[in-house]
Scaffold this active site. Structure first.
Site, PDB file in Angstrom:
ATOM      1  N   ASP A  34       0.859  -1.195   0.000  1.00 49.58           N
ATOM      2  CA  ASP A  34       0.000   0.000   0.000  1.00 49.58           C
ATOM      3  C   ASP A  34       0.893   1.242   0.000  1.00 49.58           C
ATOM      4  OD1 ASP A  34      -3.039   0.897   0.744  1.00 49.58           O
ATOM      5  OD2 ASP A  34      -1.543   2.234   1.700  1.00 49.58           O
ATOM      6  N   ASN A  86      -2.755  12.591  -3.540  1.00 50.88           N
ATOM      7  CA  ASN A  86      -3.847  12.962  -4.451  1.00 50.88           C
ATOM      8  C   ASN A  86      -4.288  14.396  -4.192  1.00 50.88           C
ATOM      9  OD1 ASN A  86      -4.319  10.831  -6.179  1.00 50.88           O
ATOM     10  ND2 ASN A  86      -5.554   9.703  -4.674  1.00 50.88           N
ATOM     11  N   ASP A  93      -2.367   8.787 -10.248  1.00 47.49           N
ATOM     12  CA  ASP A  93      -2.401   7.651 -11.210  1.00 47.49           C
ATOM     13  C   ASP A  93      -0.996   7.341 -11.723  1.00 47.49           C
ATOM     14  OD1 ASP A  93      -5.069   7.452 -10.877  1.00 47.49           O
ATOM     15  OD2 ASP A  93      -5.637   8.244 -12.869  1.00 47.49           O
ATOM     16  N   GLU A 134      -5.354   1.765  -4.069  1.00 41.88           N
ATOM     17  CA  GLU A 134      -3.914   1.862  -4.309  1.00 41.88           C
ATOM     18  C   GLU A 134      -3.186   0.672  -3.712  1.00 41.88           C
ATOM     19  OE1 GLU A 134      -5.165   2.587  -1.700  1.00 41.88           O
ATOM     20  OE2 GLU A 134      -3.901   3.455  -0.160  1.00 41.88           O
TER      21      GLU A 134
END
Ligand SMILES: Nc1nc2c(ncn2[C@@H]2O[C@H](COP(=O)(O)OP(=O)(O)OP(=O)(O)O)[C@@H](O)[C@H]2O)c(=O)[nH]1
Length: 510
Positions: free
Chosen positions: A379, A387, A396, A424
């Site tokens: 992770d 983000n 992304d 993610e």
């Protein structure tokens, strides 16, 4: 070799060969028919020539026999009134019984008639100027002599003179015995032969004088044949070669004829029966023309329908090709769809669906085989902050870069699988791997990401890092479930997070 060409090519070749064979066979058959027609006509002409020669020979022979009888009597019995009266009767009997005979005559050494087959003896005629009279006066041979045709002084008809010499007892010339043959008699016989509208027959002396021609032409009787191709050819032959046949162009009417020629057996004459080549081949031409039309029509029909057939085959081939292409495109689209259905669009890793299928399979295999199954749950740390700070697209990009790295560093043994587990989170399934092996893999990935040094101002590390939880299971039937492995890895991940992140933790073994 056969595979190199399409079925339409072979169908076209087949139709072409059939049409050509049809035409070829017809041409061959026509040429055969032509040669057979010529052979048949040659046989016909040869048979007519044989019949003509035989008839002429027999006709002259019969007259000559009567002539020999007259010569024998006059030489034996002398020329007294009584023997001459008896001889006249005998001569009249011969003339009455031989239709070819116009008359029988006896001349003295000066060419005056001394006896003949007529009732009245006309002394005014003198034949000492005739060719046959001069011949016997100057030749001592006793055989028959066939002279050139002349118009009879007594009857006004065309006649052929056959004569013999009469000797006195001392062997000197005593006169001539003459038999005159009616040209009309021969003509009637020749008229019986059907040699077509343009055929002709001739009776010719070996000296080249025309005795008779049918179709009849009184102007030409007694004329010279010496310059004609027929005579020149015949004169060059000797012995058996004097019987034969050949094509000659007529000097009379320019017609090309097949001439069958043949000599008489006992007299210096020959006959020729001639058939017009044009006429001979006329029927053959007509037949060939009619049949050729039939063959051409047939070949055209075969060609026409053959072309349609070839077109049909071509269309079918095209349709089959299009179908094959459509099927290939469909299969390829299916494969893409299948791949897409099992793949994550963003990272290119296997998606959750494939992960679940593979986990189920590998779990069963490990349960059956008594092997181990390791799982790493990865992770990205502080990703929400990333983000928020850099935007979702930049997030992304990070996911893509981390995934690429993970894929490069993950072992590629059968059964190994790297998948985007969700959000993610990335999971790595490693069958037949123990906990320390899986930990080493996870640690290598963590270090590699650290080395990437992707800036992350929202993280206390100042760069993108990741945490991983490692779990290992030797599954036993009835005791473990696949989900337990994921749960354990998840717990270990939670532990790594709570211990400060950017680290790998191993779950307690179960
Ligand atoms: N850019 C991007 N973000 C995603 C994607 N999937 C999940 N996320 C985000 O990832 C974040 C996950 O955050 P969390 O797991 O709550 O926590 P975190 O911020 O990673 O913090 P820790 O895990 O505790 O270190 C969420 O903000 C999701 O919106 C994705 O495909 N792209």
């Amino acid at each position: 070799m056969f595979k190199r060409y399409s079925i339409t090519f072979w169908a076209t070749v087949f139709v072409g060969v059939v049409c050509l064979s049809l035409v070829g066979v017809d041409v061959w058959r026509s040429l055969n028919a032509r040669s057979e027609q010529l052979q048949e006509m040659e046989r016909l002409a040869a048979n007519v020539a044989r019949a003509m020669a035989q008839q002429a020979d027999d006709t002259i022979k019969a007259a000559d026999t009567a002539l020999a009888d007259v010569v024998e009597r006059i030489e034996t019995d002398g020329q007294g009134a009584t023997p001459l009266a008896r001889l006249r009767k005998q001569m009249q009997w011969h003339v009455a019984n031989l239709p070819q005979l116009v008359g029988l005559f006896v001349y003295d050494q000066d060419g005056r008639w001394i006896v003949n087959s007529r009732a009245v003896l006309d002394q005014t005629y003198n034949n000492s100027d005739r060719e046959y009279f001069i011949y016997h006066r100057t030749h001592t041979d006793r055989g028959p002599h066939v002279g050139e045709p002349v118009i009879s002084r007594s009857s006004g008809k065309w006649i052929i003179p056959v004569s013999r010499r009469i000797d006195r007892p001392d062997g000197s010339f005593g006169g001539v015995a003459l038999a005159t043959l009616d040209v009309e008699y021969f003509r009637r016989f020749y008229q019986g032969f059907d040699l077509g509208a343009r055929g002709a027959v001739v009776l010719v002396s070996n000296g080249g004088v025309l005795m008779l021609r049918q179709p009849y032409d009184s102007e030409r009787v007694g004329g010279s044949m010496r310059d004609t191709e027929l005579f020149l050819h015949y004169a060059r032959q000797a012995g058996a070669a004097r019987t034969g046949s050949a094509f000659f162009r007529s000097s009379h009417d320019d017609e090309v004829r097949l001439n069958a020629f043949r000599p008489l057996e006992h007299y210096p004459l020959f006959v020729s029966a001639a058939l017009s080549r044009e006429e001979m081949l006329e029927r053959w031409r007509r037949d060939t023309f009619m049949r050729s039309i039939g063959v051409v029509v047939l070949a055209a029909l075969i060609g026409f329908f053959g072309k349609r057939l070839v077109n049909q085959i071509r269309l079918r081939e095209q349709a089959e090709k299009q179908l094959r292409e459509a099927r290939d495109a469909l299969e390829s689209a299916n494969r893409t769809l299948e791949r897409q259905a099992m793949q994550d669009g963003l990272t290119g890793l296997a998606n959750r669906r494939q992960f679940d299928v593979t986990l189920g399979n590998e779990f069963s295999r490990a349960t059956r085989g008594g092997g181990t199954l390791a799982f790493i749950m990865i992770d990205v740390d502080y990703f929400k902050q990333y983000n928020d700070l850099y935007g979702h697209s930049a997030g992304d990009e990070v996911l893509r870069a981390v995934s690429k790295l993970i894929r490069a560093l993950t072992p590629r043994r059968p059964g190994d699988l790297t998948a985007r587990y969700g959000g993610e989170e990335i999971g790595i399934l490693l069958p037949s791997t123990d906990a320390s092996g899986a930990w080493a893999v996870a640690e290598r990935i963590r270090e590699a990401v650290e080395h990437l040094q992707l800036p992350h101002d929202g993280s206390p590390f100042g760069q993108v890092t990741l945490s991983a939880g490692v779990a290992m299971l030797a599954p036993r039937r009835g005791e473990h479930l696949a989900g337990m492995l994921v749960e354990a890895a998840d717990k270990a991940l939670y532990q790594a997070k709570s211990q400060g992140r950017n680290r790998v933790c191993i779950a307690d073994s179960q």
